[in-house]
Design a protein around this motif. Structure first.
Motif, PDB file in Angstrom:
ATOM      1  N   LYS A  23       0.810  -1.217   0.000  1.00  0.00           N
ATOM      2  CA  LYS A  23       0.000   0.000   0.000  1.00  0.00           C
ATOM      3  C   LYS A  23       0.850   1.277   0.000  1.00  0.00           C
ATOM      4  CE  LYS A  23      -3.814  -2.352   0.168  1.00  0.00           C
ATOM      5  NZ  LYS A  23      -4.700  -2.417  -1.025  1.00  0.00           N
ATOM      6  N   ASN A  24       1.877   1.273  -0.859  1.00  0.00           N
ATOM      7  CA  ASN A  24       2.729   2.442  -1.001  1.00  0.00           C
ATOM      8  C   ASN A  24       2.883   2.799  -2.476  1.00  0.00           C
ATOM      9  OD1 ASN A  24       4.120   3.409   1.673  1.00  0.00           O
ATOM     10  ND2 ASN A  24       4.011   1.179   1.835  1.00  0.00           N
ATOM     11  N   LEU A  25       3.485   3.941  -2.743  1.00  0.00           N
ATOM     12  CA  LEU A  25       3.703   4.407  -4.101  1.00  0.00           C
ATOM     13  C   LEU A  25       4.998   3.846  -4.668  1.00  0.00           C
ATOM     14  CD1 LEU A  25       2.817   8.185  -3.609  1.00  0.00           C
ATOM     15  CD2 LEU A  25       1.357   6.426  -4.626  1.00  0.00           C
ATOM     16  N   THR A  26       5.003   3.558  -5.950  1.00  0.00           N
ATOM     17  CA  THR A  26       6.217   3.145  -6.646  1.00  0.00           C
ATOM     18  C   THR A  26       6.604   4.237  -7.640  1.00  0.00           C
ATOM     19  OG1 THR A  26       5.344   2.105  -8.661  1.00  0.00           O
ATOM     20  CG2 THR A  26       5.203   0.824  -6.603  1.00  0.00           C
ATOM     21  N   PRO A  27       7.832   4.199  -8.175  1.00  0.00           N
ATOM     22  CA  PRO A  27       8.212   5.205  -9.171  1.00  0.00           C
ATOM     23  C   PRO A  27       7.653   4.935 -10.561  1.00  0.00           C
ATOM     24  CG  PRO A  27      10.067   3.764  -8.705  1.00  0.00           C
ATOM     25  CD  PRO A  27       8.983   3.394  -7.730  1.00  0.00           C
ATOM     26  N   ARG A  28       7.124   3.749 -10.833  1.00  0.00           N
ATOM     27  CA  ARG A  28       6.595   3.449 -12.160  1.00  0.00           C
ATOM     28  C   ARG A  28       5.228   4.076 -12.339  1.00  0.00           C
ATOM     29  NH1 ARG A  28       8.159  -2.162 -15.102  1.00  0.00           N
ATOM     30  NH2 ARG A  28       6.562  -1.290 -16.476  1.00  0.00           N
ATOM     31  N   ALA A  29       5.083   4.894 -13.379  1.00  0.00           N
ATOM     32  CA  ALA A  29       3.815   5.572 -13.633  1.00  0.00           C
ATOM     33  C   ALA A  29       2.716   4.609 -14.054  1.00  0.00           C
ATOM     34  CB  ALA A  29       4.004   6.640 -14.710  1.00  0.00           C
ATOM     35  N   ASP A  30       3.099   3.439 -14.563  1.00  0.00           N
ATOM     36  CA  ASP A  30       2.086   2.489 -15.025  1.00  0.00           C
ATOM     37  C   ASP A  30       1.625   1.539 -13.924  1.00  0.00           C
ATOM     38  OD1 ASP A  30       4.473   1.100 -14.873  1.00  0.00           O
ATOM     39  OD2 ASP A  30       4.265   0.099 -16.815  1.00  0.00           O
ATOM     40  N   ILE A  31       2.061   1.782 -12.696  1.00  0.00           N
ATOM     41  CA  ILE A  31       1.557   1.021 -11.548  1.00  0.00           C
ATOM     42  C   ILE A  31       0.628   1.942 -10.769  1.00  0.00           C
ATOM     43  CG2 ILE A  31       2.135  -0.111  -9.376  1.00  0.00           C
ATOM     44  CD1 ILE A  31       4.762  -0.985 -10.610  1.00  0.00           C
ATOM     45  N   ALA A  32      -0.647   1.614 -10.762  1.00  0.00           N
ATOM     46  CA  ALA A  32      -1.623   2.461 -10.093  1.00  0.00           C
ATOM     47  C   ALA A  32      -1.393   2.464  -8.587  1.00  0.00           C
ATOM     48  CB  ALA A  32      -3.035   1.971 -10.400  1.00  0.00           C
ATOM     49  N   ALA A  33      -1.578   3.625  -7.990  1.00  0.00           N
ATOM     50  CA  ALA A  33      -1.467   3.748  -6.544  1.00  0.00           C
ATOM     51  C   ALA A  33      -2.630   3.031  -5.886  1.00  0.00           C
ATOM     52  CB  ALA A  33      -1.479   5.218  -6.142  1.00  0.00           C
ATOM     53  N   PRO A  34      -2.462   2.578  -4.647  1.00  0.00           N
ATOM     54  CA  PRO A  34      -3.633   2.110  -3.906  1.00  0.00           C
ATOM     55  C   PRO A  34      -4.627   3.250  -3.797  1.00  0.00           C
ATOM     56  CG  PRO A  34      -1.747   2.405  -2.442  1.00  0.00           C
ATOM     57  CD  PRO A  34      -1.232   2.529  -3.839  1.00  0.00           C
ATOM     58  N   ALA A  35      -5.903   2.939  -3.670  1.00  0.00           N
ATOM     59  CA  ALA A  35      -6.946   3.964  -3.688  1.00  0.00           C
ATOM     60  C   ALA A  35      -6.689   5.074  -2.688  1.00  0.00           C
ATOM     61  CB  ALA A  35      -8.300   3.311  -3.410  1.00  0.00           C
ATOM     62  N   GLU A  36      -6.142   4.718  -1.530  1.00  0.00           N
ATOM     63  CA  GLU A  36      -5.900   5.715  -0.489  1.00  0.00           C
ATOM     64  C   GLU A  36      -4.852   6.747  -0.887  1.00  0.00           C
ATOM     65  OE1 GLU A  36      -6.322   1.620   1.572  1.00  0.00           O
ATOM     66  OE2 GLU A  36      -5.585   2.468  -0.327  1.00  0.00           O
ATOM     67  N   LEU A  37      -3.990   6.385  -1.839  1.00  0.00           N
ATOM     68  CA  LEU A  37      -2.891   7.269  -2.231  1.00  0.00           C
ATOM     69  C   LEU A  37      -3.062   7.839  -3.632  1.00  0.00           C
ATOM     70  CD1 LEU A  37       0.176   5.224  -0.878  1.00  0.00           C
ATOM     71  CD2 LEU A  37      -1.343   6.797   0.353  1.00  0.00           C
ATOM     72  N   ALA A  38      -4.242   7.701  -4.192  1.00  0.00           N
ATOM     73  CA  ALA A  38      -4.467   8.158  -5.568  1.00  0.00           C
ATOM     74  C   ALA A  38      -4.237   9.656  -5.717  1.00  0.00           C
ATOM     75  CB  ALA A  38      -5.878   7.789  -6.013  1.00  0.00           C
ATOM     76  N   ASP A  39      -4.673  10.450  -4.739  1.00  0.00           N
ATOM     77  CA  ASP A  39      -4.475  11.899  -4.812  1.00  0.00           C
ATOM     78  C   ASP A  39      -2.986  12.247  -4.775  1.00  0.00           C
ATOM     79  OD1 ASP A  39      -7.219  12.517  -4.890  1.00  0.00           O
ATOM     80  OD2 ASP A  39      -7.356  12.509  -2.709  1.00  0.00           O
ATOM     81  N   ALA A  40      -2.243  11.540  -3.948  1.00  0.00           N
ATOM     82  CA  ALA A  40      -0.809  11.795  -3.838  1.00  0.00           C
ATOM     83  C   ALA A  40      -0.091  11.436  -5.135  1.00  0.00           C
ATOM     84  CB  ALA A  40      -0.228  11.009  -2.669  1.00  0.00           C
TER      85      ALA A  40
END
Length: 460
Positions: free
Chosen positions: A382-399
């Motif tokens: 449930k964290n962000l990755t540097p790859r733009a083609d990997i969607a963030a978990p819903a909780e981090l979509a705004d970030a």
């Protein structure tokens, strides 16, 4: 949880360390070496602060990790390692060391018996313990390696340069990031649908929103555990960033005269935060809180807004109600055309310059950055990755949206890497006093300037 913390001192969570003029030479070197690496899958050639490491042809390597074995990141890495060994025959010996992993490795780095070929950590530790000591292997050539199972993709083609640039100093890529942490202002979108529909973009918008919420609550809408010095630092740093732009905080921190810390623009930025403190915008009791009391109350709806990193949902979810919807927005700009950059800290891989099995470790890096493996950092951890083609978990979509559309800068302008002792000994104690109402902006700036000048007179 993202990391361990020491109350009133630090929260693991760093001058933008962008590419120098040497990078042009470094990039051409990468092209040649990367091709060789991809062709042989056994040659690891790179530069670490001017030195080189030759290929070892090994079929195994040792990895020391910052994660504990029961953490979700460890689960993601373990699965990738098992599949890597099955697909390549390269054996990986893993030790789940925890957050102090680089500090444990540091005493061995200048010896002939470095026990780990690969290590991961927060960027500030990789910089301080590996790059700054001359013990970081340049990972630039890895950017040219083909990603296993992804035709046409190299590591450099899927990891945006804006992230690797921040971990490149004097042409040396000392860490390859696989997880991104950024700071936003968090709120419950279910409870505050109007904010979700139109989040405040400017400081004036934000101030008006706080006034409305303060009147409605009869209490300050901002949550803050005042005993965590890094948390109070976010407010001050972002005010300086918005008021003076990227790099201003780091430049002032290392000004040996202290003059930049009490300049008019610096004080004006601090005054924005003084207004919040004096106006009662922080929730009652924040100045005497003990982490995580206030952020838990925030998750239970006792306050509205929390300035914190993207580890927020993971840390607070157990206290939030079933209808709590994690939403966030960037720290507001001071003017409609003002600074709107987004801070980041990075977690990633480094290879010691004296690693005996560097080639095998680099081969794993090209393997792990495949979407099917790296995606677990989002879906499981449930964290962000540097790859733009990997969607963030819903909780981090705004970030994630903010990172895609805004300039990124190192959290705190990198002072936790380049001026760590000043940050902990000089800045943090005074800043906590300021954020909890003990100093005005002008008094804080004057005291900070004087103490900084004194510190730099005796600093090595």
């Amino acid at each position: 949880m993202f990391a361990e913390r020491t109350p009133a001192v630090t929260r693991e969570h760093g001058r933008p360390l962008g590419r120098s003029p040497l990078v042009a030479r470094s990039l051409s070197r990468r092209s040649v070496l990367g091709t060789a690496l991809a062709a042989t899958a056994g040659l690891a050639t790179g530069c670490g602060n001017g030195s080189s490491a030759t290929g070892d042809g090994s079929s195994s390597f040792t990895y020391w990790s910052m994660w504990k074995q029961d953490e979700p990141q460890a689960d993601v890495l373990r699965a990738a390692i098992d599949q890597f060994t099955e697909d390549t025959g390269v054996e990986v010996s893993v030790e789940w060391k925890g957050r102090q992993v680089v500090q444990q490795l540091a005493p061995t780095l200048n010896t002939s018996n470095v026990p780990a070929d690969l290590v991961d950590s927060s960027d500030r530790f990789a910089y301080a313990q590996l790059y700054a000591t001359g013990q970081a292997l340049d990972l630039g050539p890895v950017l040219d390696l083909a990603i296993h199972g992804e035709s046409g993709n190299t590591v450099g083609s899927v990891v945006p340069a804006k992230y690797t640039d921040l971990n490149t100093t004097d042409g040396v890529l000392w860490q390859l990031p696989y997880e991104v942490v950024t700071t936003q202002i968090w709120y419950d979108g279910h409870a505050l649908p109007d904010v979700a529909a139109n989040p405040p973009a400017t400081w004036d918008d934000f101030s008006e929103l706080l006034a409305v919420r303060r009147r409605g609550r009869g209490d300050g809408p901002l949550a803050l555990d005042g005993d965590i010095a890094d948390y109070t630092a976010y407010w001050t740093y972002y005010a300086v960033l918005r008021g003076l732009g990227p790099g201003a905080f780091g430049k002032a921190a290392t000004d040996r005269s202290g003059a930049l810390l009490k300049a008019d623009g610096f004080v004006a930025a601090l005054s924005k935060i003084e207004d919040l403190v004096a106006g009662g915008d922080f929730t009652k009791g924040y100045d005497g809180s003990k982490w995580p009391a206030v952020q838990q109350k925030w998750a239970k709806g006792r306050s509205d807004f929390l300035l914190l990193g993207t580890f927020t949902p993971s840390e607070t979810a157990e206290f939030a109600g079933s209808d709590f919807t994690y939403r966030s927005f960037p720290f507001p700009a001071f003017a409609s055309d003002g600074d709107a950059s987004q801070d980041i800290s990075l977690i990633g891989f480094s290879i010691p310059k004296k690693a005996r099995n560097a080639a095998a470790a680099q081969k794993f890096l090209a393997y792990f950055f495949a979407k099917k493996h790296l995606a677990g950092i989002s879906t499981q951890a449930k964290n962000l990755t540097p790859r733009a083609d990997i969607a963030a978990p819903a909780e981090l979509a705004d970030a994630q949206k903010a990172l895609e559309s805004r300039e990124v800068v190192k959290t705190l302008d990198g002072v936790k890497e380049t001026a760590a002792e000043w940050y902990t000994k000089v800045f943090q104690p005074l800043n906590t006093t300021f954020l909890t109402g003990g100093l005005t902006a002008k008094a804080f700036a004057a005291k900070l300037a004087d103490d900084s000048a004194g510190y730099w007179k005796t600093a090595a």
